[in-house]
Design an enzyme around this catalytic site. Structure first.
Site, mmCIF file in Angstrom:
data_model
loop_
_atom_site.group_PDB
_atom_site.id
_atom_site.type_symbol
_atom_site.label_atom_id
_atom_site.label_comp_id
_atom_site.label_asym_id
_atom_site.label_seq_id
_atom_site.Cartn_x
_atom_site.Cartn_y
_atom_site.Cartn_z
ATOM 1 N N LYS A 229 50.780 38.566 26.881
ATOM 2 C CA LYS A 229 50.958 39.183 25.573
ATOM 3 C C LYS A 229 50.708 40.528 25.229
ATOM 4 O O LYS A 229 49.903 41.088 26.160
ATOM 5 C CB LYS A 229 50.327 38.549 24.482
ATOM 6 C CG LYS A 229 48.721 38.426 24.316
ATOM 7 C CD LYS A 229 48.415 39.653 23.446
ATOM 8 C CE LYS A 229 46.946 40.039 23.688
ATOM 9 N NZ LYS A 229 46.252 41.340 23.975
ATOM 10 N N ALA B 133 41.772 41.314 33.165
ATOM 11 C CA ALA B 133 41.019 42.281 32.389
ATOM 12 C C ALA B 133 41.909 43.684 31.870
ATOM 13 O O ALA B 133 41.466 44.780 32.206
ATOM 14 C CB ALA B 133 39.766 42.580 33.162
ATOM 15 N N ALA C 222 46.025 39.247 27.860
ATOM 16 C CA ALA C 222 45.464 37.845 27.652
ATOM 17 C C ALA C 222 45.960 36.863 28.625
ATOM 18 O O ALA C 222 46.011 35.806 28.420
ATOM 19 C CB ALA C 222 46.068 37.567 26.294
ATOM 20 N N GLY D 227 44.044 35.715 31.116
ATOM 21 C CA GLY D 227 42.934 34.546 31.105
ATOM 22 C C GLY D 227 42.961 33.487 29.922
ATOM 23 O O GLY D 227 43.118 32.295 29.925
ATOM 24 N N ASP E 61 41.968 34.917 21.405
ATOM 25 C CA ASP E 61 43.434 34.824 21.555
ATOM 26 C C ASP E 61 43.818 33.554 22.067
ATOM 27 O O ASP E 61 45.233 33.736 22.346
ATOM 28 C CB ASP E 61 43.797 36.284 21.925
ATOM 29 C CG ASP E 61 43.237 36.643 23.279
ATOM 30 O OD1 ASP E 61 42.313 35.765 23.485
ATOM 31 O OD2 ASP E 61 43.701 37.893 23.643
#
Ligand code: C5P
Length: 317
Positions: free
Chosen positions: A20, A109, A113, A115, A149
């Site tokens: 995203k 990281a 988003a 993960g 999120d």
């Protein structure tokens, strides 16, 4: 029955976990619980991880096993995707051991988003394996326990997200939005999400004084541009509160943003708490050209359709 034949019977489902970007991200307050109030418009793009979840035999050593081309990812509960599978099993009583296979493509990281999207994809996959015991709303409630999120990543598409990021409001006309973007990761020195929020706290003296917010005005223009499928108008509304504290620490991300604009981007912005940067282009060809000019580490990505079709029978968005 041979081992191969018994394995053939194990059901396997696949899901795509889309990255995203934040078209608009304003941090508006610090809360008592340590989280921050956000007003953000999130949008999924075609850069994705591929996830397969396979039921295992009763003799499996672990309730959730994890395999990935990204060997550095932890294979236990430190991994959000594994936590998602465990949480789903705990709450629904689903008893079969599972194996998660993940082809990782989204940089970690980076403010994309990755993960969270992986965890959401695992929840969707587990729900399918278990015969859809959870509605879309229930799946989002579970997702919010994993991260702010993750609920957005259950369906993706384009949504206005408030609260700590978990309260979603659909945007009219967003289904028709088609953007051509280039994503690039500038600085490899990582800025963790909590560290980015702390930097913002320091900048705004813990949000106690007056902060020049632009949420309502900026967002309204952005939503109008989205409804009209107006990429140029949308590009002029891009905003991210984190830029002012993160970009000075990430000179490469800053330079990439400038470079995207030089290459003809209608607009460019940092995503999430960085250090990824995205540019919006007026055509696939322009985006492709820019991605090639930026070279290794740049990704061409188009808008990704929402994945919520499967839930529409049970819960309408
Ligand atoms: O919700 P998530 O686990 O992604 O959040 C990671 C960290 O980011 C939180 O522990 C918190 O420090 C910070 N955060 C925040 N406000 C938000 C979302 C995240 O302060 N709305």
């Amino acid at each position: 029955m041979t081992r191969q034949k018994s394995e053939d019977k194990h059901r396997r489902v696949t899901e795509r976990a889309f990255a995203k970007i934040n078209l608009f991200l304003e941090v508006t307050a610090k809360r008592e619980d340590g989280f921050h109030e956000l007003s953000t418009v999130m949008h999924t793009v075609s850069l994705c991880d591929d996830i397969a979840v396979t039921e295992q035999g009763e003799g499996a050593l672990r309730a959730v096993s994890f395999y990935s081309n990204a060997h550095f990812l932890p294979r236990d509960e430190r991994n959000l995707a594994v936590r998602a599978a465990t949480l789903f099993a705990e709450r629904t009583g689903y008893r079969r051991p599972v194996r998660i296979d993940m082809k990782k493509c989204i940089p970690i990281a980076a403010g994309l988003a990755g993960g969270s999207s992986d965890a959401a994809a695992v929840l969707r996959a587990m729900n399918r394996l278990a015969g859809m015991p959870l509605s879309y709303g229930e799946l989002c409630a579970l997702a919010s326990e994993l991260g702010s999120d993750v609920p957005f990543c259950i369906a993706g598409g384009t949504a206005l997200c408030t609260g700590r990021g978990e309260v979603m409001t659909p945007i009219e006309g967003a289904r028709n939005l088609r953007l051509f973007t280039v994503l690039a990761i500038g600085d490899r020195e990582k800025v963790s999400t909590p560290a980015a929020f702390s930097a913002l706290d320091a900048h705004y003296a813990d949000f106690c004084g007056s902060v020049p917010f632009r949420a309502e005005r900026g967002q309204a223009s952005l939503c109008r541009a989205i409804a009209g499928g107006n990429a140029r108008g949308l590009a002029s509304c891009l905003y991210n509160s984190f830029e002012r504290v993160i970009l000075p620490m990430c000179p490469q991300a800053s330079a990439l943003k400038d470079r995207m604009l030089e290459l003809g981007a209608l607009g460019a912005m940092m995503s999430g708490s960085g250090p990824s940067v995205f540019g919006i282009f007026d055509s696939y060809e322009h985006a492709e050209h820019a991605a090639a000019a930026l070279g290794e580490g740049a990704y061409l990505a188009c808008s990704a359709s929402p994945t919520y079709m499967r839930y529409e029978r049970k819960d309408r968005l």
